[in-house]
Scaffold this motif. Sequence first.
Motif, PDB file in Angstrom:
ATOM      1  N   ARG A  74       0.826  -1.210   0.000  1.00  0.00           N
ATOM      2  CA  ARG A  74       0.000   0.000   0.000  1.00  0.00           C
ATOM      3  C   ARG A  74       0.855   1.253   0.000  1.00  0.00           C
ATOM      4  O   ARG A  74       0.538   2.234  -0.677  1.00  0.00           O
ATOM      5  CB  ARG A  74      -0.977  -0.010   1.184  1.00  0.00           C
ATOM      6  CG  ARG A  74      -2.226  -0.809   0.853  1.00  0.00           C
ATOM      7  CD  ARG A  74      -3.240  -0.765   1.987  1.00  0.00           C
ATOM      8  NE  ARG A  74      -3.259  -2.033   2.684  1.00  0.00           N
ATOM      9  CZ  ARG A  74      -3.980  -2.302   3.771  1.00  0.00           C
ATOM     10  NH1 ARG A  74      -4.741  -1.350   4.308  1.00  0.00           N
ATOM     11  NH2 ARG A  74      -3.957  -3.483   4.321  1.00  0.00           N
ATOM     12  N   ALA A  75       1.968   1.232   0.757  1.00  0.00           N
ATOM     13  CA  ALA A  75       2.883   2.379   0.757  1.00  0.00           C
ATOM     14  C   ALA A  75       3.454   2.602  -0.648  1.00  0.00           C
ATOM     15  O   ALA A  75       3.584   3.740  -1.096  1.00  0.00           O
ATOM     16  CB  ALA A  75       4.007   2.157   1.768  1.00  0.00           C
ATOM     17  N   GLU A 104       0.699   4.162  -2.885  1.00  0.00           N
ATOM     18  CA  GLU A 104       0.498   5.583  -2.562  1.00  0.00           C
ATOM     19  C   GLU A 104       1.656   6.421  -3.124  1.00  0.00           C
ATOM     20  O   GLU A 104       1.451   7.531  -3.622  1.00  0.00           O
ATOM     21  CB  GLU A 104       0.403   5.790  -1.038  1.00  0.00           C
ATOM     22  CG  GLU A 104      -0.782   5.094  -0.365  1.00  0.00           C
ATOM     23  CD  GLU A 104      -2.093   5.886  -0.421  1.00  0.00           C
ATOM     24  OE1 GLU A 104      -2.086   7.049  -0.892  1.00  0.00           O
ATOM     25  OE2 GLU A 104      -3.129   5.335  -0.007  1.00  0.00           O
ATOM     26  N   TYR A 105       2.863   5.882  -3.062  1.00  0.00           N
ATOM     27  CA  TYR A 105       4.043   6.599  -3.563  1.00  0.00           C
ATOM     28  C   TYR A 105       3.893   6.913  -5.058  1.00  0.00           C
ATOM     29  O   TYR A 105       4.121   8.045  -5.489  1.00  0.00           O
ATOM     30  CB  TYR A 105       5.302   5.761  -3.313  1.00  0.00           C
ATOM     31  CG  TYR A 105       6.584   6.360  -3.862  1.00  0.00           C
ATOM     32  CD1 TYR A 105       7.353   7.213  -3.095  1.00  0.00           C
ATOM     33  CD2 TYR A 105       7.028   6.065  -5.149  1.00  0.00           C
ATOM     34  CE1 TYR A 105       8.529   7.766  -3.579  1.00  0.00           C
ATOM     35  CE2 TYR A 105       8.196   6.614  -5.657  1.00  0.00           C
ATOM     36  CZ  TYR A 105       8.947   7.470  -4.868  1.00  0.00           C
ATOM     37  OH  TYR A 105      10.109   8.008  -5.379  1.00  0.00           O
ATOM     38  N   GLU A 148       1.258   9.448  -5.823  1.00  0.00           N
ATOM     39  CA  GLU A 148       1.683  10.819  -5.535  1.00  0.00           C
ATOM     40  C   GLU A 148       2.692  11.353  -6.548  1.00  0.00           C
ATOM     41  O   GLU A 148       2.780  12.564  -6.745  1.00  0.00           O
ATOM     42  CB  GLU A 148       2.312  10.890  -4.129  1.00  0.00           C
ATOM     43  CG  GLU A 148       1.307  10.649  -3.004  1.00  0.00           C
ATOM     44  CD  GLU A 148       1.951  10.662  -1.628  1.00  0.00           C
ATOM     45  OE1 GLU A 148       3.187  10.843  -1.537  1.00  0.00           O
ATOM     46  OE2 GLU A 148       1.216  10.486  -0.649  1.00  0.00           O
ATOM     47  N   ALA A 178     -12.431  13.184  -0.824  1.00  0.00           N
ATOM     48  CA  ALA A 178     -11.833  12.466   0.312  1.00  0.00           C
ATOM     49  C   ALA A 178     -12.665  11.224   0.649  1.00  0.00           C
ATOM     50  O   ALA A 178     -12.117  10.171   0.984  1.00  0.00           O
ATOM     51  CB  ALA A 178     -11.715  13.393   1.518  1.00  0.00           C
ATOM     52  N   ARG A 186     -11.992   8.548  -1.919  1.00  0.00           N
ATOM     53  CA  ARG A 186     -10.665   7.977  -1.695  1.00  0.00           C
ATOM     54  C   ARG A 186     -10.691   7.032  -0.477  1.00  0.00           C
ATOM     55  O   ARG A 186     -10.036   5.991  -0.477  1.00  0.00           O
ATOM     56  CB  ARG A 186      -9.634   9.106  -1.514  1.00  0.00           C
ATOM     57  CG  ARG A 186      -9.444   9.920  -2.806  1.00  0.00           C
ATOM     58  CD  ARG A 186      -8.841  11.307  -2.559  1.00  0.00           C
ATOM     59  NE  ARG A 186      -7.519  11.281  -1.980  1.00  0.00           N
ATOM     60  CZ  ARG A 186      -6.376  11.241  -2.659  1.00  0.00           C
ATOM     61  NH1 ARG A 186      -6.408  11.192  -3.985  1.00  0.00           N
ATOM     62  NH2 ARG A 186      -5.228  11.241  -2.046  1.00  0.00           N
ATOM     63  N   ALA A 187     -11.482   7.391   0.524  1.00  0.00           N
ATOM     64  CA  ALA A 187     -11.619   6.510   1.688  1.00  0.00           C
ATOM     65  C   ALA A 187     -12.294   5.196   1.286  1.00  0.00           C
ATOM     66  O   ALA A 187     -11.944   4.126   1.792  1.00  0.00           O
ATOM     67  CB  ALA A 187     -12.412   7.206   2.792  1.00  0.00           C
ATOM     68  N   ARG A 225      -9.736   3.048  -0.495  1.00  0.00           N
ATOM     69  CA  ARG A 225      -8.783   2.459   0.465  1.00  0.00           C
ATOM     70  C   ARG A 225      -9.456   1.410   1.355  1.00  0.00           C
ATOM     71  O   ARG A 225      -8.823   0.431   1.753  1.00  0.00           O
ATOM     72  CB  ARG A 225      -8.142   3.559   1.313  1.00  0.00           C
ATOM     73  CG  ARG A 225      -7.222   4.481   0.505  1.00  0.00           C
ATOM     74  CD  ARG A 225      -6.462   5.427   1.433  1.00  0.00           C
ATOM     75  NE  ARG A 225      -5.549   6.290   0.701  1.00  0.00           N
ATOM     76  CZ  ARG A 225      -5.740   7.599   0.515  1.00  0.00           C
ATOM     77  NH1 ARG A 225      -6.831   8.194   0.982  1.00  0.00           N
ATOM     78  NH2 ARG A 225      -4.844   8.314  -0.149  1.00  0.00           N
ATOM     79  N   ARG A 226     -10.735   1.593   1.690  1.00  0.00           N
ATOM     80  CA  ARG A 226     -11.459   0.576   2.460  1.00  0.00           C
ATOM     81  C   ARG A 226     -11.486  -0.739   1.684  1.00  0.00           C
ATOM     82  O   ARG A 226     -11.243  -1.813   2.240  1.00  0.00           O
ATOM     83  CB  ARG A 226     -12.911   1.028   2.723  1.00  0.00           C
ATOM     84  CG  ARG A 226     -13.759  -0.044   3.413  1.00  0.00           C
ATOM     85  CD  ARG A 226     -15.225   0.375   3.539  1.00  0.00           C
ATOM     86  NE  ARG A 226     -15.969   0.252   2.293  1.00  0.00           N
ATOM     87  CZ  ARG A 226     -16.525  -0.867   1.832  1.00  0.00           C
ATOM     88  NH1 ARG A 226     -16.404  -1.983   2.510  1.00  0.00           N
ATOM     89  NH2 ARG A 226     -17.199  -0.867   0.680  1.00  0.00           N
ATOM     90  N   ALA A 281      -8.133  -2.511   1.521  1.00  0.00           N
ATOM     91  CA  ALA A 281      -7.878  -3.224   2.783  1.00  0.00           C
ATOM     92  C   ALA A 281      -8.722  -4.490   2.873  1.00  0.00           C
ATOM     93  O   ALA A 281      -8.260  -5.524   3.359  1.00  0.00           O
ATOM     94  CB  ALA A 281      -8.166  -2.305   3.969  1.00  0.00           C
ATOM     95  N   LEU A 282      -9.971  -4.424   2.401  1.00  0.00           N
ATOM     96  CA  LEU A 282     -10.851  -5.599   2.444  1.00  0.00           C
ATOM     97  C   LEU A 282     -10.245  -6.753   1.648  1.00  0.00           C
ATOM     98  O   LEU A 282     -10.248  -7.908   2.101  1.00  0.00           O
ATOM     99  CB  LEU A 282     -12.227  -5.232   1.883  1.00  0.00           C
ATOM    100  CG  LEU A 282     -13.298  -6.316   1.980  1.00  0.00           C
ATOM    101  CD1 LEU A 282     -13.748  -6.511   3.432  1.00  0.00           C
ATOM    102  CD2 LEU A 282     -14.511  -5.964   1.115  1.00  0.00           C
TER     103      LEU A 282
END
Lengths: 223, 223
Positions: B66-67, B70-71, B74, B86, B89-90, B93-94, B97-98
């Motif tokens: 995930r890092a 995101e890198y 960006e 936002a 985007r949440a 990301r949810r 993670a699922l």
Amino acid sequence: MWRLYQFPLCPFSRKVRLLLSEKGVGYELWRENPWEPSEGFWRLNAAGRTPVLEDKAKGVVLADSRAICEYFEETVDRAAMINGTAANRAEIRRLVALFDENFYGDVVAPLLHERMKKRLVLRQPPDSRVLREAMKLAHEHLEYVDWLVETRAWLAGSTMSLADLAAAAQISVADYLGGIDWTGHDEARGWYAVFKSRPSFRPLLTERMEVIQPPAHYGKVDA
Amino acid sequence: MWRLYQFPLCPFSRKVRLLLSEKGVGYELWRENPWEPSEGFWRLNAAGRTPVLEDKAKGVVLADSRAICEYFEETVDRAAMINGTAANRAEIRRLVALFDENFYGDVVAPLLHERMKKRLVLRQPPDSRVLREAMKLAHEHLEYVDWLVETRAWLAGSTMSLADLAAAAQISVADYLGGIDWTGHDEARGWYAVFKSRPSFRPLLTERMEVIQPPAHYGKVDA
């Protein structure tokens, strides 16, 4: 008003609570026990896990602790916790994952099973072999924290970040459950003591999970 | 040039490969078997897991899938994969993670253990009870995908996102290992078929893990 679905020893909820407090975002607590998730809770989060954050008035539901943290990082400027260059931000997120996944899986999850679920739900004694293994792995993780703190002001670099909050959240639950022996980890202990004295951390340290009591040093800021 | 430390059936490496391809970022593959991590690999990533991405010339090392995603989100504008408000985007990301946590833990991790590690390392037959349970849970996860695809164009909303890449990466490994029965999951299958035809996905579908062969439908775009 945000409502946070959580339970006192959920390390992921603790990370979110630390972030919300540092950013000055108000919320109310709503207890959700992991061993008996309510029907309504499954509808809020298909993953079935705390934390979930809900704002009923706005119709917003946020699930997954990292998604929640990224959301507030994007929407609240105060107390930036994923800061710096893209490489700095990647380092912060790497460490968050290390504590959320490795420290949790190696240390906190077995401690929660042996010392919380067996006590409150299964009514079984803890397995001392599992506890010893978790404490051994906690020691190895704390050696890594010692090394980070020796080489940097905070875990991910020169300023406090989400990596510190994630680590403190996991370590605090392990410490509550008697899984941390601080002997020989002066650097990690020094970093954690600074953290314990922050206003964002105080409410967590004074909370108690029914029946299960932490060791005497747990809530002391100077211990 | 980026070097990606991975192995062919690592779903988290697959997610990163899909993202890099969609964004047009070049990389070379470097094999790292999870059952025998090299000493050098532990120095690259304290979590001991693939994927890790290294640019030796620039001295940059990125760890945690995930890092890493995101890198690149960006630093590379092309093919935005964590997009929108936002709240959007949440939601992306949810879902990431699922799939990274629940689908992996319920389905892919037990399949990898039974069908890869037991075959290549432990030299044991798979446990059919564990395989049946993993396939039952895969069915439940695919029902959720069916529901998402019925209500949205892509998993997290109106455009393709990292949620689609994360889901396709996990599902593709489960499918390779014979853990997916597509019967009755027409919506999920339709979504996945679109994905399989993307240029970013083709290299993954043609790769094979020594000894372990996928079912006949695995690599077919129209199956």
